[in-house]
Design an enzyme around this catalytic site. Structure first.
Site, mmCIF file in Angstrom:
data_model
loop_
_atom_site.group_PDB
_atom_site.id
_atom_site.type_symbol
_atom_site.label_atom_id
_atom_site.label_comp_id
_atom_site.label_asym_id
_atom_site.label_seq_id
_atom_site.Cartn_x
_atom_site.Cartn_y
_atom_site.Cartn_z
ATOM 1 N NE ARG A 59 -2.878 0.470 3.461
ATOM 2 C CZ ARG A 59 -2.205 0.665 4.619
ATOM 3 N NH1 ARG A 59 -1.385 1.679 4.762
ATOM 4 N NH2 ARG A 59 -2.365 -0.179 5.598
ATOM 5 C CE1 TYR A 112 -16.302 14.505 -14.216
ATOM 6 C CE2 TYR A 112 -15.451 14.182 -12.004
ATOM 7 C CZ TYR A 112 -15.997 13.670 -13.159
ATOM 8 O OH TYR A 112 -16.245 12.321 -13.255
ATOM 9 C CG ASP A 184 -9.854 18.081 -13.170
ATOM 10 O OD1 ASP A 184 -9.180 17.625 -14.117
ATOM 11 O OD2 ASP A 184 -10.892 17.528 -12.752
ATOM 12 C CE LYS A 209 -12.721 10.811 -17.738
ATOM 13 N NZ LYS A 209 -12.960 12.041 -17.005
HETATM 14 C C1 LIG Z 1 -13.629 12.104 -15.657
HETATM 15 C C2 LIG Z 1 -13.142 13.304 -14.963
HETATM 16 C C3 LIG Z 1 -12.716 13.229 -13.641
HETATM 17 C C4 LIG Z 1 -12.872 12.002 -12.793
HETATM 18 O O1 LIG Z 1 -12.153 10.911 -13.234
HETATM 19 P P1 LIG Z 1 -12.659 9.430 -12.890
HETATM 20 O O2 LIG Z 1 -11.450 8.605 -13.173
HETATM 21 O O3 LIG Z 1 -13.822 9.164 -13.773
HETATM 22 O O4 LIG Z 1 -13.025 9.416 -11.438
HETATM 23 C C5 LIG Z 1 -12.212 14.370 -13.069
HETATM 24 N N1 LIG Z 1 -12.137 15.523 -13.750
HETATM 25 C C6 LIG Z 1 -12.539 15.627 -15.020
HETATM 26 C C7 LIG Z 1 -12.414 16.932 -15.720
HETATM 27 C C8 LIG Z 1 -13.067 14.533 -15.662
HETATM 28 O O5 LIG Z 1 -13.511 14.654 -16.919
#
Ligand SMILES: *Cc1c(COP(=O)(O)O)cnc(C)c1O
Length: 394
Positions: A59, A112, A184, A209
């Site tokens: 971990r 988001y 983000d 993504k």
């Molecule tokens: C998809 C997304 C997230 C979250 O990611 P997950 O892996 O789906 O939890 C955070 N910020 C943005 C801008 C996103 O598009």
């Protein structure tokens, strides 16, 4: 003779091919082995008592997590990086690393949606007060700071509606008050925007993504500046956060091609967005890379490229016409998430989740992720959608 490793001044494409792997430490194999582990053995009780070896419990890190963290730190120019099991978990651990009960947090109104939900539920419950600010109004943001404001959360461009925030100006404003800046940066990835170079302290990626890039893994990363690193490292450890070895491996594999994938996403997205902007059924295209689009100037100033995600506002139409458009599409998939090789579409409703600003667009908003398909085929697919849309409109 041992060959020299590329350093962080190397071109990003060269970095992507080499970061986070040390073949000569692994019998020369190009890719690092995937360590599946919980327990790590110590050679004797003295070493165990002193914690006197690099790995103590999976971990707390393995050679596999080290490889991806090292790679992301190199890309982000970070003091250190930590991994999370999803992008949302990365947002959560980043926020928790810099906030305590009694603190105040400022969050962009265009953020988001699940991030907003985390702030309003968990953070509020633990005594952090949260207010939302207009992502484009620097004066309003300045006025929203309180003595107890400890952090500012940013996202550029904003989720769904693609507002481009002036990150360097916001960072300067926050740092004057000793507040931490979170960003983000999932849309641009660290290839097309360097948050830490622009004053951000905690740079967040939904690795789900573009890093992973193949719609098959959930993962998040948080890269920290010098001033934010110790707290991130501690909070991440305290919370027991970690990511699975196979998921990390797939992220490392995805990284190798992220440069070429993003280049194609941008080329295809520019072509489709340009075509859409000439359609009479389209009121506006929200893609900062498109000349004339909202935020284009900031994008040009701060970003090195654009990804495949944007929104369009259609001409005012009934829900039935929008449904006819969407259901006529054959290539675009209907699904959440994005950043994979395939094109996707959603029908978001930003109006419902705003508090500091309003979203008063007269027409429906569609969010498109432009994948790696041939853009001519994507355009033909959208053309079919518009035919159905127009038939349902009249
Ligand atoms: C998809 C997304 C997230 C979250 O990611 P997950 O892996 O789906 O939890 C955070 N910020 C943005 C801008 C996103 O598009």
């Amino acid at each position: 003779m041992t060959k020299k490793k590329p350093d962080t001044t190397t071109h990003p494409d060269t970095l992507l091919a080499h970061i986070g792997r040390h073949p000569q430490d692994n019998h020369g194999f190009v890719n690092p082995p995937v360590i599946h582990a919980s327990t790590v053995l110590f050679p004797d009780i003295e070493t165990m008592i002193e914690g006197g070896q690099r790995y103590t419990y999976a971990r707390r890190g393995t050679p596999t997590s080290d490889a991806l963290e090292e790679a992301v730190s190199a890309l982000e120019g970070a003091a250190g990086t930590r991994l999370a099991p999803s992008g949302l978990a990365a947002i959560a651990v980043a926020l928790q690393s810099c906030l305590s009960a009694g603190d105040h947090l400022l969050v962009a109104d265009s953020v988001y949606g699940p991030c907003r939900n985390f702030c309003n539920s968990v953070l509020n419950r633990f005594g952090v007060s949260v207010s939302y600010y207009d992502p484009l109004d620097l004066d309003a943001l300045e006025a929203a700071f309180r003595p107890e404001t400890r952090a500012v959360f940013t996202e550029a461009p904003g989720s769904l509606t693609f507002e481009m925030q002036d990150i360097p100006a916001i960072a300067e404003m926050a740092h004057k008050r000793d507040a931490i800046v979170l960003n983000d940066n999932t849309w641009a990835s660290p290839l097309y925007f360097k948050p830490i170079e622009h004053g951000v302290d905690l740079s967040i990626q939904a690795g789900t993504k573009y890093i992973v890039g193949h719609s098959d893994v959930m993962l998040g990363t948080v890269a920290a500046s010098e001033r934010a690193w110790k707290a991130l490292e501690k909070t991440h450890g305290d919370m027991g956060m970690c990511a699975g070895p196979d998921d990390i491996y797939l992220a490392l594999r995805g990284l190798r091609t992220m440069g070429v994938r993003l280049e194609r996403h941008m080329k295809n997205a520019l072509e489709v967005a340009g075509w859409l902007s000439g359609r009479e059924e389209v009121a506006q295209v929200f893609y900062p890379a498109l000349p004339g689009a909202p935020g284009h100037e900031i994008w040009k100033r701060d970003f090195a490229g654009a990804s495949g995600l944007f929104s369009v506002e259609l001409a005012p139409a009934s829900d039935d016409a929008v449904k006819a458009f969407i259901n006529a599409l054959e290539i675009f998939g209907l699904g959440y998430s994005w950043g994979g090789f395939e094109s996707l579409l959603t029908w978001p409703r930003p109006k419902a989740i705003r508090t500091a600003t309003s979203w008063d667009a007269a027409g429906p908003l569609l969010r498109l992720h432009i994948g790696l398909e041939d853009p001519a085929d994507l355009i033909a697919d959208l053309e079919g959608g518009f035919a159905a849309f127009n038939a349902a409109r009249t």
